[in-house]
Every structure is written in C-alpha cells, then in structure tokens.
Enzyme design. Structure first.
Site, PDB file in Angstrom:
ATOM      1  N   HIS A   1       3.373  18.018  -4.908  1.00 52.40           N
ATOM      2  CA  HIS A   1       2.261  17.679  -4.344  1.00 52.40           C
ATOM      3  C   HIS A   1       2.305  16.623  -4.961  1.00 52.40           C
ATOM      4  O   HIS A   1       1.491  15.803  -4.839  1.00 52.40           O
ATOM      5  CB  HIS A   1       0.887  19.031  -4.396  1.00 52.40           C
TER       6      HIS A   1
ATOM      7  N   ASP B   1      -7.587  11.477   0.322  1.00 54.87           N
ATOM      8  CA  ASP B   1      -8.436  11.089  -0.958  1.00 54.87           C
ATOM      9  C   ASP B   1      -7.824  10.592  -1.863  1.00 54.87           C
ATOM     10  O   ASP B   1      -6.376  10.252  -1.337  1.00 54.87           O
ATOM     11  CB  ASP B   1      -8.272  12.956  -1.710  1.00 54.87           C
TER      12      ASP B   1
ATOM     13  N   ARG C   1       0.153  23.298  -5.889  1.00 55.29           N
ATOM     14  CA  ARG C   1      -1.365  22.426  -6.029  1.00 55.29           C
ATOM     15  C   ARG C   1      -1.525  23.101  -7.546  1.00 55.29           C
ATOM     16  O   ARG C   1      -3.087  22.973  -7.981  1.00 55.29           O
ATOM     17  CB  ARG C   1      -1.844  22.863  -5.235  1.00 55.29           C
TER      18      ARG C   1
ATOM     19  N   ASP D   1      -0.717  12.101   4.227  1.00 57.84           N
ATOM     20  CA  ASP D   1      -0.493  13.255   3.425  1.00 57.84           C
ATOM     21  C   ASP D   1       1.332  14.164   3.069  1.00 57.84           C
ATOM     22  O   ASP D   1       1.353  14.331   3.831  1.00 57.84           O
ATOM     23  CB  ASP D   1      -1.889  13.881   3.711  1.00 57.84           C
TER      24      ASP D   1
ATOM     25  N   LYS E   1     -13.233  12.195  -1.762  1.00 55.54           N
ATOM     26  CA  LYS E   1     -13.451  13.428  -0.723  1.00 55.54           C
ATOM     27  C   LYS E   1     -14.023  14.120  -1.888  1.00 55.54           C
ATOM     28  O   LYS E   1     -12.952  13.786  -3.168  1.00 55.54           O
ATOM     29  CB  LYS E   1     -11.776  13.886  -0.367  1.00 55.54           C
TER      30      LYS E   1
HETATM   31  C1  R5P Z   1      -4.323  17.966  -1.482  1.00 60.66           C
HETATM   32  O1  R5P Z   1      -5.098  17.483  -2.182  1.00 60.66           O
HETATM   33  C2  R5P Z   1      -3.360  17.615  -0.522  1.00 60.66           C
HETATM   34  O2  R5P Z   1      -3.014  16.708  -0.582  1.00 60.66           O
HETATM   35  C3  R5P Z   1      -3.892  17.855   0.802  1.00 60.66           C
HETATM   36  O3  R5P Z   1      -5.044  16.896   1.163  1.00 60.66           O
HETATM   37  C4  R5P Z   1      -3.618  19.190   0.666  1.00 60.66           C
HETATM   38  O4  R5P Z   1      -2.780  20.112   0.976  1.00 60.66           O
HETATM   39  C5  R5P Z   1      -5.163  19.534   2.018  1.00 60.66           C
HETATM   40  O5  R5P Z   1      -5.281  20.667   2.118  1.00 60.66           O
HETATM   41  P1  R5P Z   1      -6.274  21.124   4.023  1.00 60.66           P
HETATM   42  O6  R5P Z   1      -5.607  20.724   4.713  1.00 60.66           O
HETATM   43  O7  R5P Z   1      -6.633  22.877   3.434  1.00 60.66           O
HETATM   44  O8  R5P Z   1      -7.226  20.257   3.283  1.00 60.66           O
END
Ligand code: R5P
Length: 318
Positions: free
Chosen positions: A133, A174, A99, A224, A197
């Site tokens: 990611h 998102d 990320r 996700d 988001k």
């Molecule tokens: C990031 O944008 C990824 O696709 C996930 O949505 C993210 O890693 C989720 O992180 P968290 O569970 O801390 O919101």
C-alpha cells in the site's frame, strides 16, 4: 550460507493455484505439506519433504480468511525453521494490514508492523511482497524485503490496447496514489490527473471533492494498488463522468472485492474494463466480462529464480 539444490516452493492454503503456476514457471514440483485443524481450532502444518539446508519459499498471500492465513504462514515458517531449512523466504503477494501503518488516531495499533515482527520471529530470512500500500511499509520488516511491482505488466497491457495516447489520461484515484500513478502515466507517455478523495471515518465510505487535471473528452485510466470495496473507484468514476471523461478503464494489482463489490463496480455504466492481477484467489464473484486478469506468477516466479541464483531482482523493473 550453503544451500543444497534448487529452490523448493511450498504453499499454504491461501492460494495454492498461484503457487502451482509459479512452479510451472520455474519448471519444478510444488513441495508437499499437509494441513489440519484440531477440534480446539488450533492450526497444524506438517512439511512432508526434506528441507534440510534447502532454499525454501512459502507462498501465502494474506487474503481472506486473513487471520487464519497469517497464522498458517507463521506456523509453516516455524515448521521449516525447525526442519533445518537453509533459508526461508515468505512470499506474500498480498500483504493485508498494510493500510494499518500509522498511529493517526489515539489508542490505535500499527498492525502492519506487528505482522512483520511476527514473520521475523517465526524465522523468515526474507520476504517477497508485491505492490505494498505504501513503500515505507518495507521498513516494518527486520528481514530482507524484495518488493515487486505489477506496474510494468499493467502498463504494458494498456499500451497494447487500441487507445491513442492523445485520447488517454492516467488518473490517480486519490492523492496518496499520485506518485505511483505518475510513474504509470510516464510509462504510457500520457498526462496525469488526480482525484481529491477523503475517507469518512474508519469505514469504507469515501467522498470525492475535485479532479486536478483535464479529463474532458478523454478516456480516464484509474490506477491503484488495491481495490477493496470498490468505493474509491466508483466515486472516482462518477466524478470523472461529471468532468466530461468519455469512458473509464481501471486497474489495480490487488482485488479484494468482498461480497458484491465486483458486481457494484462492473455495474458502473461508464466503466469499460477493470484489469487486476491474481495476487489473491479469483473466486467466482470476481469474474465478469468486464474484468481482465493479468497473471502475476511469471513475475513472482522470476523473482524467486533470481533470489535463488543471487541475481538482481531490481533489474526486472528497469
Ligand atoms: C487506499 O487508500 C488504497 O490505495 C485504495 O484506494 C483502497 O484500498 C481502495 O479501497 P476501496 O476499494 O474500499 O475504496
């Protein structure tokens, strides 16, 4: 390249259970290695089997403790190279730091690229990754990359559940994950909705603004690549409830779930089930009646078999 014998599978200390399951799938023994730390905190790895001219696969997701596991993997690769391995593949089912992939603020690093460079410098010829990611992260690697995806396995899991497609909508939590979610929705033959988001600063706080698409009276299936703190999924579940969804299913390839994240997530009243894979160790804190684990070893094992035999890996996903 001339390679002796079958593939040799080794593991670092990040996720030996996964490496053993991969060996079970391939019907081979796990290679022997020993690990220690000197009293000055330096990591030491010694490979105990002869790897000369062998096709070596080192399994090491860069899970918690992330930096130790990365360093141990690099040292393992170096040991294999200096022991004259014929070919070295780093099998990294979870690639942390993916990320951190762009300079989107002044004076910040691109750590996803830095780690890829280190893996190459250590001596890996190839890497096997699972659901990065963002697919572009492949471009950080100078080595050959095979990126696997758990998407078909996760979609098949839900296809076998007793939920009518009339009643289901796949939801991207998102906008960044909407492309992948579209593939997931198409595979299940159901419509797609997208949660808008935004992240607040560099911490794990998120805010949901809107839902694009209709979820009223339907089960929402959130998809996700990764669940970390669960903030994204929890915020999405809340807004989906507000928009009239009758229940939430969630799934993700990687489940980091630090601290009490799994408790918080499973406490969401409208969440019916969370489906994850075991690309990372499944500590007790990640176990809960609402959490189902789909094993990743058959996918990674089959990819290793195909890489070793010079057969198509892409054919696995057609
Ligand atoms: C990031 O944008 C990824 O696709 C996930 O949505 C993210 O890693 C989720 O992180 P968290 O569970 O801390 O919101």
């Amino acid at each position: 390249m001339f390679l002796n014998g079958g593939p040799m599978i080794f593991t670092g200390q990040a996720h030996p259970v996964l490496a053993k399951r991969i060996c079970e799938y391939l019907d081979c023994d796990l290679g022997a290695a020993e690990f220690s730390k000197f009293n000055n905190d330096n990591t030491f790895v010694r490979i105990l089997d002869n790897v000369r001219h062998r096709d070596v696969f080192i399994v090491q997701p860069t899970a918690y403790p992330v930096n130790d596991n990365i360093m141990e993997m690099l040292i393992f690769i170096d040991a294999a190279r200096r022991a004259s391995a014929g070919r070295i593949t780093a099998v990294i089912p979870y690639y942390s730091y993916a990320r951190t992939d762009k300079k989107d603020q002044p004076r910040v690093p691109i750590t996803g690229r830095l780690i890829a460079d280190l893996i190459h410098t250590a001596g890996a010829d190839r890497v096997v990754l699972v659901d990065l990611h963002a697919a572009q992260v492949q471009g950080f690697f100078s080595t050959v990359v095979d990126e696997l995806t758990a998407l078909p396995m996760l979609a098949d899991y839900f296809a076998k559940k007793d939920i009518s497609t009339e009643d289901l909508v796949v939801v991207a939590p998102d906008i960044g994950s909407s492309r992948r979610s579209r593939v997931f929705a198409t595979r299940l033959n159901v419509p797609l909705a997208i949660v808008e988001k935004r992240r607040l600063g560099n911490n794990d706080q998120v805010e949901t603004l809107n839902v694009i698409g209709n979820v009223e009276g339907k089960y929402a299936l959130l998809f996700d690549d990764e669940i970390n703190t669960g903030s994204t999924m929890i915020a999405a579940a809340n807004i989906l409830a507000d928009k009239g969804s009758k229940g939430i299913y969630a799934c993700a390839t990687h489940a980091v779930l630090p601290g009490d994240a799994a408790q918080k997530l499973t406490a969401v009243p409208n969440l019916k089930e969370l489906v994850i894979t075991d690309t990372m160790p499944l500590e007790d804190r990640k176990r809960h009646p609402k959490i189902t684990v789909v094993p990743i070893a058959p996918l990674v094992g089959e990819a290793i078999r195909r890489i070793h035999e010079g057969r198509s890996v892409g054919a696995l996903f057609r």
